[in-house]
Design a protein around this motif. Structure first.
Motif, short mmCIF file in Angstrom:
data_model
loop_
_atom_site.label_atom_id
_atom_site.label_comp_id
_atom_site.label_asym_id
_atom_site.label_seq_id
_atom_site.Cartn_x
_atom_site.Cartn_y
_atom_site.Cartn_z
N LEU A 3 2.76 -6.82 1.80
CA LEU A 3 3.32 -6.73 0.46
C LEU A 3 4.45 -5.70 0.42
CD1 LEU A 3 0.03 -6.91 -1.65
CD2 LEU A 3 1.60 -8.76 -1.03
N ALA A 4 4.36 -4.66 1.24
CA ALA A 4 5.42 -3.64 1.29
C ALA A 4 6.74 -4.29 1.73
CB ALA A 4 5.02 -2.51 2.23
N MET A 73 -4.72 -4.09 -0.17
CA MET A 73 -3.59 -4.78 -0.80
C MET A 73 -2.92 -3.89 -1.86
SD MET A 73 -4.94 -8.72 -1.06
CE MET A 73 -6.58 -8.40 -1.69
N ALA A 74 -3.75 -3.13 -2.59
CA ALA A 74 -3.19 -2.23 -3.61
C ALA A 74 -2.36 -1.14 -2.93
CB ALA A 74 -4.31 -1.61 -4.44
N PHE A 75 -2.89 -0.60 -1.84
CA PHE A 75 -2.16 0.43 -1.08
C PHE A 75 -0.83 -0.13 -0.58
CE2 PHE A 75 -1.03 2.28 3.03
CZ PHE A 75 -0.87 3.62 2.67
N ASP A 76 -0.90 -1.33 -0.02
CA ASP A 76 0.26 -2.04 0.52
C ASP A 76 1.33 -2.23 -0.57
OD1 ASP A 76 1.86 -3.62 2.08
OD2 ASP A 76 0.49 -5.33 2.17
N ALA A 77 0.90 -2.66 -1.75
CA ALA A 77 1.84 -2.91 -2.86
C ALA A 77 2.45 -1.59 -3.35
CB ALA A 77 1.13 -3.63 -4.00
N ILE A 78 1.63 -0.56 -3.48
CA ILE A 78 2.13 0.74 -3.96
C ILE A 78 3.08 1.35 -2.93
CG2 ILE A 78 1.44 3.12 -4.55
CD1 ILE A 78 -1.14 1.77 -5.80
N LEU A 79 2.75 1.16 -1.65
CA LEU A 79 3.64 1.62 -0.58
C LEU A 79 5.00 0.93 -0.71
CD1 LEU A 79 3.80 3.26 2.16
CD2 LEU A 79 3.23 1.11 3.29
N GLY A 80 4.96 -0.37 -1.00
CA GLY A 80 6.20 -1.14 -1.18
C GLY A 80 7.02 -0.60 -2.33
N ILE A 100 12.21 -2.97 -10.37
CA ILE A 100 10.90 -3.47 -10.82
C ILE A 100 10.83 -5.00 -10.67
CG2 ILE A 100 9.33 -3.70 -12.80
CD1 ILE A 100 10.45 -0.91 -13.72
N ILE A 101 11.92 -5.68 -11.08
CA ILE A 101 11.97 -7.14 -10.96
C ILE A 101 11.83 -7.54 -9.49
CG2 ILE A 101 13.54 -9.14 -11.12
CD1 ILE A 101 14.63 -7.91 -13.72
N GLY A 102 12.50 -6.81 -8.61
CA GLY A 102 12.47 -7.12 -7.18
C GLY A 102 11.09 -6.93 -6.58
N VAL A 103 10.43 -5.82 -6.93
CA VAL A 103 9.09 -5.56 -6.40
C VAL A 103 8.11 -6.63 -6.91
CG1 VAL A 103 7.13 -3.96 -6.48
CG2 VAL A 103 9.43 -3.07 -6.05
N VAL A 104 8.15 -6.87 -8.21
CA VAL A 104 7.20 -7.84 -8.80
C VAL A 104 7.47 -9.25 -8.27
CG1 VAL A 104 6.46 -8.93 -10.96
CG2 VAL A 104 6.80 -6.45 -10.89
N GLY A 105 8.73 -9.67 -8.30
CA GLY A 105 9.09 -11.02 -7.83
C GLY A 105 8.81 -11.19 -6.34
N LEU A 153 12.92 -5.99 10.34
CA LEU A 153 13.42 -6.93 9.33
C LEU A 153 13.86 -6.16 8.08
CD1 LEU A 153 13.69 -9.92 8.22
CD2 LEU A 153 11.43 -9.56 7.24
N VAL A 154 13.01 -5.23 7.64
CA VAL A 154 13.32 -4.43 6.46
C VAL A 154 14.62 -3.65 6.69
CG1 VAL A 154 12.60 -2.38 5.14
CG2 VAL A 154 10.99 -4.26 5.53
N PHE A 155 14.74 -3.07 7.87
CA PHE A 155 15.93 -2.28 8.20
C PHE A 155 17.19 -3.14 8.12
CE2 PHE A 155 19.09 -0.72 11.21
CZ PHE A 155 19.24 0.59 10.78
#
Ligand SMILES: [Zn+2]
Length: 165
Positions: A3-4, A73-80, A100-105, A153-155
């Motif tokens: 999720l991050a 999963m919660a940790f993963d999302a908050i890390l993201g 916020i739109i980007g994280v949620v979407g 990939l993120v980089f």
């Protein structure tokens, strides 16, 4: 993918359309499916009951294991979210909105899989079929390699995002 990763790539995609929140949202959602198509590693969910023969029959069982999985999963999302703030450092309301739109979407299609497991009706059935269809069937088994490739990939995505914007 984790999720991050989805969150950060979601923000990078949303930023391309920061002038329009609807476009930004759909860009973030689209990025989820696009990068899911790349062979990758995913952490194991003990509560997931995968049905190889009929993927639409897979499930996530809400049991004791689920509590741990939910925590992961919660940790993963908050890390993201935290990494997205750190990387993109939004300084104005539009930047914060786009983040916020980007994280949620970017994350949304995965919680929607869970909703599908609990509520197997349209349009979730079609969405699940699409998610399964586009999702790579090639798993990377080594978590070290998996984490490294997702960081890479993120980089690359973040670097492109800063070059173009
Ligand atoms: Zn996904």
């Amino acid at each position: 993918m984790t999720l991050a990763t989805h969150a950060i790539v979601g923000v990078a995609s949303a930023r391309l359309f920061s002038f329009n929140p609807v476009f930004a949202f759909f860009a973030a959602v689209a990025s989820h499916f696009l990068i899911d198509a790349i062979p990758h590693w995913d952490y194991h969910l003990k509560s997931a009951k995968t049905n190889e023969e009929d993927p639409l029959q897979s499930d996530i069982v809400v049991n004791r294991d689920f509590i741990i999985d939910f925590g992961k999963m919660a940790f993963d999302a908050i890390l993201g979210l935290a990494l997205s703030i750190l990387i993109f450092q939004p300084s104005d309301p539009l930047g914060i909105q786009t983040l916020i739109i980007g994280v949620v979407g970017g994350i949304l299609p995965d919680p929607l899989q869970f909703v599908y497991y609990k509520f197997r009706h349209e349009p979730l059935i079609s969405l699940q079929k699409f998610h399964y269809w586009i999702h790579t069937k090639q798993k990377i088994e080594s978590w070290q390699m998996g984490v490294f490739l997702q960081a890479l990939l993120v980089f690359v995505v973040v670097a492109c995002s800063f070059i173009f914007l």
